[in-house]
Design a protein around this motif. Sequence first.
Motif, mmCIF file in Angstrom:
data_model
loop_
_atom_site.group_PDB
_atom_site.id
_atom_site.type_symbol
_atom_site.label_atom_id
_atom_site.label_comp_id
_atom_site.label_asym_id
_atom_site.label_seq_id
_atom_site.Cartn_x
_atom_site.Cartn_y
_atom_site.Cartn_z
ATOM 1 N N LYS A 1 0.827 -1.211 0.000
ATOM 2 C CA LYS A 1 0.000 0.000 0.000
ATOM 3 C C LYS A 1 0.861 1.260 0.000
ATOM 4 C CE LYS A 1 -3.759 2.195 2.568
ATOM 5 N NZ LYS A 1 -4.659 2.084 3.725
ATOM 6 N N GLY A 2 0.513 2.197 -0.847
ATOM 7 C CA GLY A 2 1.172 3.488 -0.848
ATOM 8 C C GLY A 2 2.468 3.544 -1.613
ATOM 9 N N THR A 3 2.795 2.533 -2.410
ATOM 10 C CA THR A 3 4.039 2.550 -3.172
ATOM 11 C C THR A 3 3.877 3.351 -4.451
ATOM 12 O OG1 THR A 3 3.475 0.522 -4.356
ATOM 13 C CG2 THR A 3 4.694 0.286 -2.289
ATOM 14 N N MET A 4 4.988 3.498 -5.179
ATOM 15 C CA MET A 4 4.972 4.162 -6.470
ATOM 16 C C MET A 4 4.956 3.120 -7.579
ATOM 17 S SD MET A 4 5.015 7.393 -5.788
ATOM 18 C CE MET A 4 5.292 8.382 -4.307
ATOM 19 N N PHE A 5 4.466 3.501 -8.733
ATOM 20 C CA PHE A 5 4.556 2.627 -9.893
ATOM 21 C C PHE A 5 6.020 2.269 -10.136
ATOM 22 C CE2 PHE A 5 1.014 1.290 -12.315
ATOM 23 C CZ PHE A 5 -0.028 2.177 -12.097
ATOM 24 N N ASP A 6 6.252 1.039 -10.506
ATOM 25 C CA ASP A 6 7.582 0.596 -10.882
ATOM 26 C C ASP A 6 8.101 1.459 -12.036
ATOM 27 O OD1 ASP A 6 9.161 -1.256 -12.933
ATOM 28 O OD2 ASP A 6 9.532 -2.010 -10.910
ATOM 29 N N PRO A 7 9.405 1.834 -12.041
ATOM 30 C CA PRO A 7 9.941 2.670 -13.123
ATOM 31 C C PRO A 7 9.668 2.118 -14.520
ATOM 32 C CG PRO A 7 11.525 2.526 -11.350
ATOM 33 C CD PRO A 7 10.414 1.579 -10.998
ATOM 34 N N THR A 8 9.694 0.785 -14.649
ATOM 35 C CA THR A 8 9.410 0.176 -15.952
ATOM 36 C C THR A 8 7.969 0.438 -16.369
ATOM 37 O OG1 THR A 8 11.040 -1.559 -15.546
ATOM 38 C CG2 THR A 8 9.410 -1.976 -17.262
ATOM 39 N N LEU A 9 7.041 0.325 -15.409
ATOM 40 C CA LEU A 9 5.637 0.598 -15.705
ATOM 41 C C LEU A 9 5.421 2.069 -16.036
ATOM 42 C CD1 LEU A 9 3.694 -1.550 -13.076
ATOM 43 C CD2 LEU A 9 3.909 -1.967 -15.528
ATOM 44 N N VAL A 10 6.146 2.962 -15.338
ATOM 45 C CA VAL A 10 6.031 4.396 -15.617
ATOM 46 C C VAL A 10 6.474 4.689 -17.048
ATOM 47 C CG1 VAL A 10 6.934 6.680 -15.043
ATOM 48 C CG2 VAL A 10 6.272 5.128 -13.222
ATOM 49 N N LYS A 11 7.616 4.123 -17.440
ATOM 50 C CA LYS A 11 8.127 4.332 -18.795
ATOM 51 C C LYS A 11 7.142 3.798 -19.824
ATOM 52 C CE LYS A 11 12.137 3.401 -21.743
ATOM 53 N NZ LYS A 11 13.471 2.745 -21.833
ATOM 54 N N ASP A 12 6.576 2.625 -19.543
ATOM 55 C CA ASP A 12 5.612 2.020 -20.452
ATOM 56 C C ASP A 12 4.351 2.868 -20.539
ATOM 57 O OD1 ASP A 12 4.609 -0.276 -22.068
ATOM 58 O OD2 ASP A 12 3.215 -0.508 -20.399
ATOM 59 N N GLU B 1 4.156 -12.979 -9.835
ATOM 60 C CA GLU B 1 4.048 -12.878 -11.298
ATOM 61 C C GLU B 1 2.618 -12.555 -11.710
ATOM 62 O OE1 GLU B 1 5.485 -15.325 -9.695
ATOM 63 O OE2 GLU B 1 7.596 -15.212 -10.298
ATOM 64 N N GLU B 2 1.648 -13.190 -11.047
ATOM 65 C CA GLU B 2 0.251 -12.918 -11.371
ATOM 66 C C GLU B 2 -0.141 -11.503 -10.965
ATOM 67 O OE1 GLU B 2 -1.398 -16.182 -9.215
ATOM 68 O OE2 GLU B 2 -1.865 -17.288 -11.060
ATOM 69 N N GLN B 3 0.381 -11.057 -9.817
ATOM 70 C CA GLN B 3 0.117 -9.683 -9.399
ATOM 71 C C GLN B 3 0.660 -8.688 -10.421
ATOM 72 O OE1 GLN B 3 1.837 -9.390 -5.496
ATOM 73 N NE2 GLN B 3 0.003 -10.154 -4.471
ATOM 74 N N LEU B 4 1.865 -8.964 -10.920
ATOM 75 C CA LEU B 4 2.469 -8.074 -11.907
ATOM 76 C C LEU B 4 1.653 -8.054 -13.192
ATOM 77 C CD1 LEU B 4 4.793 -6.201 -12.630
ATOM 78 C CD2 LEU B 4 6.094 -8.190 -13.407
ATOM 79 N N ILE C 1 -1.553 -8.415 -13.417
ATOM 80 C CA ILE C 1 -2.741 -7.593 -13.150
ATOM 81 C C ILE C 1 -2.379 -6.114 -13.178
ATOM 82 C CG2 ILE C 1 -4.460 -6.989 -11.401
ATOM 83 C CD1 ILE C 1 -4.407 -9.962 -10.550
ATOM 84 N N LEU C 2 -1.260 -5.764 -12.531
ATOM 85 C CA LEU C 2 -0.841 -4.368 -12.506
ATOM 86 C C LEU C 2 -0.461 -3.869 -13.898
ATOM 87 C CD1 LEU C 2 1.272 -4.167 -9.231
ATOM 88 C CD2 LEU C 2 -1.067 -3.370 -9.616
ATOM 89 N N THR C 3 0.128 -4.742 -14.707
ATOM 90 C CA THR C 3 0.477 -4.359 -16.076
ATOM 91 C C THR C 3 -0.783 -4.090 -16.892
ATOM 92 O OG1 THR C 3 2.521 -5.657 -16.001
ATOM 93 C CG2 THR C 3 1.684 -5.083 -18.177
ATOM 94 N N ALA C 4 -1.798 -4.942 -16.717
ATOM 95 C CA ALA C 4 -3.067 -4.728 -17.413
ATOM 96 C C ALA C 4 -3.725 -3.433 -16.948
ATOM 97 C CB ALA C 4 -3.998 -5.912 -17.178
ATOM 98 N N PHE C 5 -3.667 -3.171 -15.632
ATOM 99 C CA PHE C 5 -4.203 -1.917 -15.101
ATOM 100 C C PHE C 5 -3.450 -0.729 -15.694
ATOM 101 C CE2 PHE C 5 -4.276 1.590 -12.083
ATOM 102 C CZ PHE C 5 -5.617 1.673 -11.724
#
Length: 292
Positions: free
Chosen positions: A5-16, A94-97, A99-103
Amino acid sequence: MSTSKGTMFDPTLVKDLITKVKGKSALAALCGQTPIPFNGLKEMIFSMDNEIDIVAENGKKTEGGIAIAPVKIVPVKFEYGARISDEFMIATEEEQLDILTAFNDGFAKKVAKGLDLAAMHGINPRTGTASAVIGDNHFDAKVTQTVDYASATPDTNLEDAIAVVDGSEGDVTGLALSKTFGSAMAKVKANGIKQYPEFAFGASPATFNGIPTSVNKTVSSGTTKDHGIIGDFQGAVKWGYSKEIPMEIIQYGDPDNSGKDLKGYGQIYIRAEVYLGWGILVPEWFARIKEA
C-alpha cells in the motif's frame, strides 16, 4: 514488494505508461514532454518586438526593447481507481504483476485521453464538463485565432490556418486534427483521384507534407467543436508529468464512495494518480479550425 500500500509505480511501468500516452494523446505525440516539478514550473516568455539595428562607426545606438511575461505551469492531479477480487493479495508475484500491467495499460489510455480533453478543452474527463481547477488554461480559451471548418475543402482550411499562424510570426510544427477532419481530407478529389490517400480508412499519418500530424478523436471534444489545432507545438506549448506516480492497493473501507465495503464484497481497490501540467506559452502561434 511492488504491491504494498502506498508505493509508487515501478519505473518500468512508468516508462511504459508514458510511451502509451504518447501513442494515444495528440498533444503528447506532437510535443515532447518536459518534467514538471510537483510545485510547478515558471516559464519566462521574452518578446523582442523590434529588429536588430545596423549602426555606422561612431553612430547612435537605440534601444530595441524587451517584454518579459511569466507563464506558470502547475501540475493537476488525475486519478483513476478500480475494484478487483481480493484474490489478488494471495496470488503469486508474477500474477500480481500481470494484473498491474493490465491496469497500467488501461490507465495509460485514460491518461492520454484526459490530457487532451483537459489541455485542449478544459474538460474534466469523467464529468465531461468544464473544470474549475483548469480554468482557462486550455487551447479553446487561449487560442482566439480561428478558421471556420468547411467539410468540402479541408485542405483550404489547413492553408488558411497556417497562414494565420504565419501572420503572427509563428512556425507550424504540428497538426492536431479531428477524425472528422481526417475523413474529409481522405475524400478530397481532383479529376476523380484522391489527393490525400494517407488519410483514407481512418488512418493517422505521422506527418503530412513534412509536418508532424496526429488525427485523434479528442480534438473535437468539448463545447466548441474543434476540427484542428495548428501551430508551434515544439516551441509555444509545454506539458509534462511529475516523475513519481503514486499507486495504492486499498484493502479496507469504501474508497470510491460506492456504498459497498471492500471486505464485505471480497474486493480490493487499485488507485493510481498522475500529476500532469501544461502551459500555452504563446497562444498567437496557434490557430483552431472549428465548426462555423
